[in-house]
Structures are given as C-alpha cells and as structure tokens.
Design a protein around this motif. Structure first.
Motif, PDB file in Angstrom:
ATOM      1  N   UNK A   1       0.815  -1.208   0.000  1.00 41.46           N
ATOM      2  CA  UNK A   1       0.000   0.000   0.000  1.00 41.46           C
ATOM      3  C   UNK A   1       0.847   1.255   0.000  1.00 41.46           C
ATOM      4  N   UNK A   2       1.910   1.274   0.802  1.00 38.91           N
ATOM      5  CA  UNK A   2       2.813   2.421   0.804  1.00 38.91           C
ATOM      6  C   UNK A   2       3.484   2.628  -0.534  1.00 38.91           C
ATOM      7  N   UNK A   3       3.895   1.520  -1.168  1.00 42.87           N
ATOM      8  CA  UNK A   3       4.517   1.604  -2.496  1.00 42.87           C
ATOM      9  C   UNK A   3       3.491   2.071  -3.523  1.00 42.87           C
ATOM     10  N   UNK A   4       2.261   1.558  -3.428  1.00 49.70           N
ATOM     11  CA  UNK A   4       1.198   1.924  -4.367  1.00 49.70           C
ATOM     12  C   UNK A   4       0.900   3.411  -4.295  1.00 49.70           C
ATOM     13  N   UNK A   5       0.842   3.949  -3.074  1.00 46.84           N
ATOM     14  CA  UNK A   5       0.596   5.386  -2.905  1.00 46.84           C
ATOM     15  C   UNK A   5       1.707   6.195  -3.559  1.00 46.84           C
ATOM     16  N   UNK A   6       2.951   5.757  -3.364  1.00 46.54           N
ATOM     17  CA  UNK A   6       4.091   6.484  -3.931  1.00 46.54           C
ATOM     18  C   UNK A   6       4.111   6.422  -5.460  1.00 46.54           C
ATOM     19  N   UNK A   7       3.660   5.302  -6.027  1.00 49.65           N
ATOM     20  CA  UNK A   7       3.765   5.096  -7.479  1.00 49.65           C
ATOM     21  C   UNK A   7       2.605   5.708  -8.256  1.00 49.65           C
ATOM     22  N   UNK A   8       1.373   5.583  -7.773  1.00 52.09           N
ATOM     23  CA  UNK A   8       0.219   6.035  -8.559  1.00 52.09           C
ATOM     24  C   UNK A   8      -0.544   7.180  -7.895  1.00 52.09           C
ATOM     25  N   UNK A   9      -0.171   7.578  -6.686  1.00 48.99           N
ATOM     26  CA  UNK A   9      -0.854   8.675  -6.011  1.00 48.99           C
ATOM     27  C   UNK A   9      -1.865   8.179  -4.992  1.00 48.99           C
ATOM     28  N   UNK A  10      -2.211   9.059  -4.084  1.00 46.20           N
ATOM     29  CA  UNK A  10      -3.063   8.682  -2.955  1.00 46.20           C
ATOM     30  C   UNK A  10      -4.473   8.306  -3.397  1.00 46.20           C
ATOM     31  N   UNK A  11      -5.104   9.133  -4.215  1.00 44.11           N
ATOM     32  CA  UNK A  11      -6.519   8.906  -4.554  1.00 44.11           C
ATOM     33  C   UNK A  11      -6.717   7.659  -5.418  1.00 44.11           C
ATOM     34  N   UNK A  12      -5.851   7.444  -6.386  1.00 43.46           N
ATOM     35  CA  UNK A  12      -5.969   6.231  -7.198  1.00 43.46           C
ATOM     36  C   UNK A  12      -5.750   4.983  -6.351  1.00 43.46           C
ATOM     37  N   UNK A  13      -4.769   5.048  -5.458  1.00 44.11           N
ATOM     38  CA  UNK A  13      -4.518   3.912  -4.567  1.00 44.11           C
ATOM     39  C   UNK A  13      -5.712   3.675  -3.653  1.00 44.11           C
ATOM     40  N   UNK A  14      -6.357   4.747  -3.235  1.00 40.57           N
ATOM     41  CA  UNK A  14      -7.527   4.629  -2.366  1.00 40.57           C
ATOM     42  C   UNK A  14      -8.698   3.962  -3.081  1.00 40.57           C
ATOM     43  N   UNK A  15      -8.893   4.305  -4.351  1.00 44.06           N
ATOM     44  CA  UNK A  15      -9.994   3.699  -5.112  1.00 44.06           C
ATOM     45  C   UNK A  15      -9.750   2.211  -5.352  1.00 44.06           C
ATOM     46  N   UNK A  16      -8.566   1.861  -5.804  1.00 49.20           N
ATOM     47  CA  UNK A  16      -8.249   0.453  -6.091  1.00 49.20           C
ATOM     48  C   UNK A  16      -8.369  -0.390  -4.831  1.00 49.20           C
ATOM     49  N   UNK A  17      -7.804   0.087  -3.745  1.00 55.04           N
ATOM     50  CA  UNK A  17      -7.836  -0.690  -2.502  1.00 55.04           C
ATOM     51  C   UNK A  17      -9.233  -0.753  -1.911  1.00 55.04           C
ATOM     52  N   UNK A  18     -10.026   0.301  -2.088  1.00 55.25           N
ATOM     53  CA  UNK A  18     -11.401   0.280  -1.594  1.00 55.25           C
ATOM     54  C   UNK A  18     -12.255  -0.752  -2.307  1.00 55.25           C
ATOM     55  N   UNK A  19     -12.105  -0.833  -3.622  1.00 55.55           N
ATOM     56  CA  UNK A  19     -12.855  -1.839  -4.392  1.00 55.55           C
ATOM     57  C   UNK A  19     -12.413  -3.248  -4.016  1.00 55.55           C
ATOM     58  N   UNK A  20     -11.110  -3.440  -3.858  1.00 51.80           N
ATOM     59  CA  UNK A  20     -10.594  -4.766  -3.496  1.00 51.80           C
ATOM     60  C   UNK A  20     -11.082  -5.196  -2.121  1.00 51.80           C
ATOM     61  N   UNK A  21     -11.177  -4.253  -1.189  1.00 54.52           N
ATOM     62  CA  UNK A  21     -11.658  -4.576   0.158  1.00 54.52           C
ATOM     63  C   UNK A  21     -13.102  -5.057   0.128  1.00 54.52           C
ATOM     64  N   UNK A  22     -13.944  -4.379  -0.638  1.00 52.97           N
ATOM     65  CA  UNK A  22     -15.341  -4.800  -0.749  1.00 52.97           C
ATOM     66  C   UNK A  22     -15.441  -6.203  -1.345  1.00 52.97           C
ATOM     67  N   UNK A  23     -14.607  -6.491  -2.340  1.00 57.36           N
ATOM     68  CA  UNK A  23     -14.646  -7.806  -2.986  1.00 57.36           C
ATOM     69  C   UNK A  23     -14.246  -8.918  -2.023  1.00 57.36           C
ATOM     70  N   UNK A  24     -13.228  -8.685  -1.213  1.00 54.36           N
ATOM     71  CA  UNK A  24     -12.760  -9.746  -0.315  1.00 54.36           C
ATOM     72  C   UNK A  24     -13.703  -9.976   0.862  1.00 54.36           C
ATOM     73  N   UNK A  25     -14.622  -9.045   1.130  1.00 56.57           N
ATOM     74  CA  UNK A  25     -15.636  -9.299   2.152  1.00 56.57           C
ATOM     75  C   UNK A  25     -16.487 -10.511   1.801  1.00 56.57           C
ATOM     76  N   UNK A  26     -16.603 -10.786   0.499  1.00 51.84           N
ATOM     77  CA  UNK A  26     -17.415 -11.924   0.051  1.00 51.84           C
ATOM     78  C   UNK A  26     -16.810 -13.265   0.452  1.00 51.84           C
ATOM     79  N   UNK A  27     -15.507 -13.290   0.739  1.00 51.17           N
ATOM     80  CA  UNK A  27     -14.892 -14.559   1.127  1.00 51.17           C
ATOM     81  C   UNK A  27     -15.444 -15.071   2.456  1.00 51.17           C
TER      82      UNK A  27
END
Length: 453
Positions: free
Chosen positions: A313-339
């Motif tokens: 997550x720290x690397x992702x923020x540094x590479x693509x920016x805070x907001x893009x990293x926030x969107x990608x990780x937010x969607x992934x979190x919702x998906x893994x709730x289904x597990x």
C-alpha cells in the motif's frame, strides 16, 4: 536497471530513521484495540453475554469517534513541566501513555460476572485515554514527515499498530487468556505501552512552522476582538483563545473547495468493514473454531497478509498517487468481504478460513495506508492535531456507531452469516462513487496547495 536495484528504489522510503519511531508509536496506539474490540467480544461471549449486548459494547469505544472535541487542547494547551521538558507533542504523548497503562490495569480487574456496567466503564476509560494518545501520535507523524513521505510514514505506523494490536494484543492476548485467564492477560499486556514511551524519549520534537496566511488570518481575528472595547479584557482574551483553539481549525477547513463532499466520503467509506469487523470473532466461535485456532489463523496468518498489504500500500501510494490507490484498494476490500460468505457456507473449513482471513487482511492493509495518507494530506500544519482528529473521528464514527448494530443485524437475519457478509460487501461500495467525484474535481495536489497556501 536490475531487479534488485528496482526493489531497493521501491523500499527506499522505508529506510528513513523516523520510520522506526513511527513503528514503535504505532505499536503503542494499536495495543489497546483488541482489548476493547475483538478480544473483548470473545471474552464476553465466553462468559455467556448475548450477541446483542456484545454489539452494544461498541458504544464504549465512542471516544475514538469524538476525540476531535478535545484535540484542540492538545494543539494549544501546555502541560506543566512536561511541555517545557519534552516539547508539545512528546510531553502529551508521555502523559497519555502513562495514563493508558493505568487504564488497562484497571480493566484487567473487572469481569462480566461483576456486572456489565462496571466493565463498560473500565472499557470507556481505556478508549478515552487511547483515543487521546492517538491524537498526539497522529499529529507527531504528520509534523515530522514531508508530504511525499505520508504513504511510507502511514505504512510504518500501521505496521506498528498491527504488531501491537493484532500480534501482541490480539494473538498474544488470546494465547495468554487460554493459559492464564482473561484478567491476567490484560494485566500483562499493559506493560506493552512502555515501547511507545521509550520511542518518545528517544525521538526529537517536531519543528514545523504554520503557513503564513493562516497566522495572518489569526492575527486579523485577534485584532478584531481587540477593537471590541465594549467588552472587558478578560472576556476578549477568552473569546480569542476559543477562536484560535476551536473555531479557527474548523473555519480553515470549510474554506476549501469540496470540503462537505470530502467529509461525507470519509464517513461512509468504511461502513462495510465496520459491520464485519465487530462480529468476526463471534462468527469464528460459532463456526466451532477454538481460541488457539482463531489466534493462529485470524491473527498470525491474517497479520502476515496485512503487513504485506501495508508495505505494498505504501509503495502503491508512492507510485500512482493517494486517490488512485484509495480507489483500487477500496474496491478490493469490498470484494474480499465476500470470502466470509464463502466461509459461512463452507462451515468449519480451515482452508477457507485461512483464505478468507488472509485476503481480507491483505486488502485492509492496502486501503488503510491510502486512507491515512489521504487524511494526513488534508491537515493544515497550524492545526494538525485538531484537523486530523476531526477527520479520523469522522471515519471512526461509522465504525463505532454502525458496528453497534451488527449483532442485531445477525439476529434479525436468524443467524444467516452468509447473507450478513454479502450485505457488508455491498455497503462497502457506497463510498466509491463519491471518491470518483473527488478524484475528478478535487485532486490531492490541489488540496495540498490549498491547505498550505
């Protein structure tokens, strides 16, 4: 460029000595969390407390959601001797950490059999002091770092949080409880606060100057009050102190473009995780897993996945920016709730248990780093403690208030855990459309410029 060289460049932000300090402070911040959330829920369930009452215990954690109310005092109030000796941030940190040890010791002497109200009062004392400590630690982290270090600094602090909360307070607490009982476990864990105190003593006081335009605005407000000669001097001074301490941080934030939309997004972003997290321990126990199995899978395996997610997550923020990293990780979190729905259908399956916990913890690591970095970027250096506490409290408000209804939700669904976790996944998606608007209209670079100009 070789792979090793690329890897070294990716991890370069973590080599700063300040990251070690933030790691230790994160440990001190995370240690109380399982004592008032996950482990406490298991303790209460083992003592025969109903699911509804366990859910209602989340209300004792309300100080985490309202600590912005006393955060202005930490920005402005000097402590006798401590401030002069250690500085504004370090002095407050040492005081809150000392009180936190006392609070956890007092909680260790309570029991559900002695009365739930007495135990709830002890939990409330722990959460109040812990929430105050969080104000100081968050302000220290923001002020000691540059804007481009917020991702790695957030990751270091969250790493420490999980080492203290998930590994020592969580898994360690369960092992200690199984070996010595819950009361002894809580008593022993209180000693862990010393790690944060040592870090404070070994680290420098931040040296950050408030923006010039913010100071000029404060001077104009005080000058206006001085012209109110129809009031006596003492009331004018009191009004000036109230303005500088409480009102100025709020007025400064509301002058920014899109401030209301940003606050709404922060409030709704982690609603799904709030519901899931409060009842996960109860869910594991009802599936038939033992305390040691929960400790091994939910804490050890989960911690490993979470720590990996935090680093990435720290690397992702540094590479693509805070907001893009926030969107990608937010969607992934919702998906893994289904597990967890899969685990509910599978029953007591250790393999599915490990997969569900590991995947959920990995994406939680991603999203937490991005969210903390985002909240940090919104703070004016003149009001770091107050504004960050306000924003973090808003995020915690959903986690605490909505999680209090989680037990009622499961009961209303007749114990249908699969459907409950499906609903959690859907609720977790609510904030993403708002984030898309923020990404388009209020990018992080503009916000950083506005808060410092």
């Amino acid at each position: 460029m070789s792979f090793i060289t690329r890897l070294q460049l990716w991890f370069e932000p973590y080599r700063d000595r300040r990251m070690l300090t933030l790691l230790a402070l994160g440990f001190s911040s995370g240690l109380p969390a399982p004592l008032v959330f996950s482990n406490l829920s298991i303790w209460l369930r083992d003592e025969g407390v109903s699911r509804t009452d366990i859910g209602l215990f989340a209300l004792a954690a309300t100080p985490y959601a309202i600590n912005f109310l006393w955060a202005p005092l930490i920005d402005r109030l000097r402590l006798p001797w401590l401030t002069a000796r250690f500085g504004r941030r370090r002095g407050w940190a040492l005081m809150t950490q000392s009180l936190l040890m006392v609070a956890i010791v007092l909680l260790s002497f309570t029991s559900p059999s002695d009365g739930l109200w007495l135990m709830a009062a002890a939990v409330l004392f722990v959460t109040f002091i812990s929430a105050t400590q969080d104000i100081v630690i968050d302000a220290y982290r923001i002020e000691i770092l540059d804007l481009n270090q917020y991702g790695s600094g957030s990751a270091a602090g969250i790493w420490g949080w999980h080492l203290g909360g998930t590994l020592i307070g969580g898994a360690g607490g369960l092992y200690l409880a199984e070996a010595f009982g819950w009361n002894a476990a809580y008593l022993l864990l209180s000693v862990g606060v010393l790690i944060g105190m040592f870090a404070v003593l070994m680290s420098p006081e931040p040296n950050v100057a408030p923006p010039e335009d913010t100071l000029a605005e404060e001077e104009r407000a005080i000058a206006l009050l001085e012209r109110w000669t129809f009031l006596p001097e003492v009331p004018r001074r009191i009004m000036g102190w109230i303005y500088l301490t409480i009102l100025a941080p709020l007025f400064e934030f509301t002058r920014r473009n899109g401030w209301l939309l940003i606050l709404i997004f922060i409030f709704v972003f982690k609603l799904g995780d709030a519901l899931l997290g409060r009842m996960s321990g109860v869910f594991y126990r009802e599936l038939g897993f033992s305390l040691s199995e929960i400790a091994e899978v939910a804490k050890v395996y989960g911690l490993t996945a979470n720590l990996v997610g935090i680093v990435i997550g720290g690397i992702l923020v540094a590479k693509i920016g805070i907001l893009k990293a926030l969107f990608i990780s937010g969607f992934a979190t919702a998906a893994t709730n289904l597990t967890y729905s899969w685990l509910a259908v599978s029953g007591q399956s250790t393999g599915v248990f490990i997969f569900a916990v590991a995947s959920d913890n990995f994406t939680t690591g991603l999203v937490t780093v991005a969210l903390v970095a985002y909240l940090s970027s919104l703070c004016n250096s003149a009001y770091t403690a107050t504004q960050y506490a306000l924003l973090a409290s808003l995020a915690n408000l959903a986690r605490i208030w909505f999680s209090a209804t989680s037990g009622m939700m499961v009961d209303s669904l007749d114990g249908d855990w699969a459907l409950f976790f499906l609903l959690c996944a859907g609720i977790a998606l609510i904030g993403l459309p708002l984030l898309m608007v923020i990404m388009r209209k209020y990018p992080i670079e503009r916000l950083a410029s506005e808060k410092q100009s």
